[in-house]
Design an enzyme around this catalytic site. Structure first.
Site, PDB file in Angstrom:
ATOM      1  N   GLU A   1       0.988  -1.205  -0.022  1.00 38.98           N
ATOM      2  CA  GLU A   1       0.048   0.104  -0.117  1.00 38.98           C
ATOM      3  C   GLU A   1       0.790   1.249  -0.030  1.00 38.98           C
ATOM      4  O   GLU A   1       1.663   1.266   1.061  1.00 38.98           O
ATOM      5  CB  GLU A   1      -0.857  -0.148   1.278  1.00 38.98           C
ATOM      6  CG  GLU A   1      -1.710   1.269   1.328  1.00 38.98           C
ATOM      7  CD  GLU A   1      -2.686   1.405   2.600  1.00 38.98           C
ATOM      8  OE1 GLU A   1      -2.816   0.207   3.141  1.00 38.98           O
ATOM      9  OE2 GLU A   1      -2.597   2.524   3.131  1.00 38.98           O
TER      10      GLU A   1
ATOM     11  N   THR B   1      -4.535   5.829   1.834  1.00 39.61           N
ATOM     12  CA  THR B   1      -4.781   7.115   2.292  1.00 39.61           C
ATOM     13  C   THR B   1      -5.667   7.917   1.148  1.00 39.61           C
ATOM     14  O   THR B   1      -5.282   9.258   0.936  1.00 39.61           O
ATOM     15  CB  THR B   1      -3.578   8.181   2.463  1.00 39.61           C
ATOM     16  OG1 THR B   1      -2.684   7.299   3.360  1.00 39.61           O
ATOM     17  CG2 THR B   1      -4.072   9.203   3.650  1.00 39.61           C
TER      18      THR B   1
ATOM     19  N   LYS C   1     -11.057  -2.204   5.799  1.00 36.77           N
ATOM     20  CA  LYS C   1      -9.939  -2.017   6.862  1.00 36.77           C
ATOM     21  C   LYS C   1     -10.714  -1.775   8.395  1.00 36.77           C
ATOM     22  O   LYS C   1     -11.649  -1.299   8.314  1.00 36.77           O
ATOM     23  CB  LYS C   1      -9.098  -0.864   6.255  1.00 36.77           C
ATOM     24  CG  LYS C   1      -8.253  -0.059   7.168  1.00 36.77           C
ATOM     25  CD  LYS C   1      -7.511   0.682   6.487  1.00 36.77           C
ATOM     26  CE  LYS C   1      -6.695   1.771   7.079  1.00 36.77           C
ATOM     27  NZ  LYS C   1      -5.356   2.330   6.441  1.00 36.77           N
TER      28      LYS C   1
ATOM     29  N   ARG D   1       0.653  10.511   0.502  1.00 31.17           N
ATOM     30  CA  ARG D   1       0.723  11.381   1.664  1.00 31.17           C
ATOM     31  C   ARG D   1       2.040  12.202   0.958  1.00 31.17           C
ATOM     32  O   ARG D   1       2.646  13.277   1.633  1.00 31.17           O
ATOM     33  CB  ARG D   1       1.154  10.860   2.765  1.00 31.17           C
ATOM     34  CG  ARG D   1      -0.132  10.130   3.369  1.00 31.17           C
ATOM     35  CD  ARG D   1       0.277   9.465   4.816  1.00 31.17           C
ATOM     36  NE  ARG D   1      -0.599   8.513   5.058  1.00 31.17           N
ATOM     37  CZ  ARG D   1      -0.512   7.523   6.166  1.00 31.17           C
ATOM     38  NH1 ARG D   1       0.447   7.898   6.897  1.00 31.17           N
ATOM     39  NH2 ARG D   1      -1.342   6.642   6.408  1.00 31.17           N
TER      40      ARG D   1
END
Ligand code: 3PG
Length: 216
Positions: free
Chosen positions: A49, A77, A137, A53
């Site tokens: 993953e 994210t 998740k 960011r």
């Protein structure tokens, strides 16, 4: 739409069954990204993953998907519909979000790439269940109640399968992985920021091997 969601959930099930750990990484250099991904794949963790960011995250994701064989790279994210479109264009094979919103879920339903949305409460799980989600998740896993919390969720909500993430390490991953409703865990400890900074690819490969063998 319903059939497409079923197919995407099946794809997520396969991705989550590939390895016990999904390394969560934050990258700003495409060359380092490729070397890191090769080390993780060599260590037995092909599902990665890449968090969105940094300004270079999409470039890193593209470099990994183009240059690393056998990798299954996802965007993490993911917070906005624009990021969903950009993740798909960068070759993401899955997407992960810390939570969800109506706008995000709608955009995900119009995208071919499956989304693993973050949840921390039974109400959130039920809302996503109504939209066909079976793979979620659990975030932030340790802070929200840890493995004991997910075990409690299993009795009334046995249909969901989770990837707990947040505060997970080699020391506590096994208690999650032992749960029947956990397919894998996510965490930043395998390809840690300091190892990436130091270009310690051997150390990352070894950490991946250790994570791969967590269940013996
Ligand atoms: C994150 O948001 O960075 C991931 O959930 C990873 O969390 P961790 O750094 O606690 O493993």
């Amino acid at each position: 739409m319903a059939n497409q969601q079923t197919e995407k959930q099946d794809r997520l099930a396969k991705i989550m069954a590939e390895a016990p750990v999904i390394p969560v990484v934050t990258l700003d250099d495409p060359r380092k990204a490729v070397a890191m991904a090769r080390a993780l794949v060599a260590g037995g963790l092909p599902v990665i993953e890449i968090t969105l960011r940094t300004p270079e995250a999409f470039e890193c994701l593209r470099a990994i998907t183009d240059e690393v064989e056998e990798v299954i790279a996802g965007a993490g994210t993911v917070l906005s519909p624009a990021q969903i479109a950009a993740a798909e264009n960068s070759g993401a094979q899955f997407m992960v979000s810390p939570g969800y919103s109506p706008k995000l879920v709608e955009a995900a339903e119009n995208c071919a790439v499956p989304l693993l949305p973050g949840t921390a409460t039974p109400s959130e799980m039920m809302q996503l269940g109504e939209r066909g989600y079976r793979h979620l998740k659990f975030f932030p896993a340790m802070q929200a109640g840890g493995a004991a919390y997910l075990k409690s969720v299993m009795a009334p909500l046995p249909q969901f399968r989770f990837c707990p993430t947040g505060g997970i390490s080699a020391d506590n991953a096994v208690e999650f992985l032992a749960l029947p409703n956990v397919l894998c865990v996510g965490g930043s400890w395998v390809a840690s920021a300091d190892k990436i900074e130091a270009s310690d690819w051997t150390g990352i490969e070894q950490a991946a091997k250790d994570a791969r063998n967590l269940l013996g």
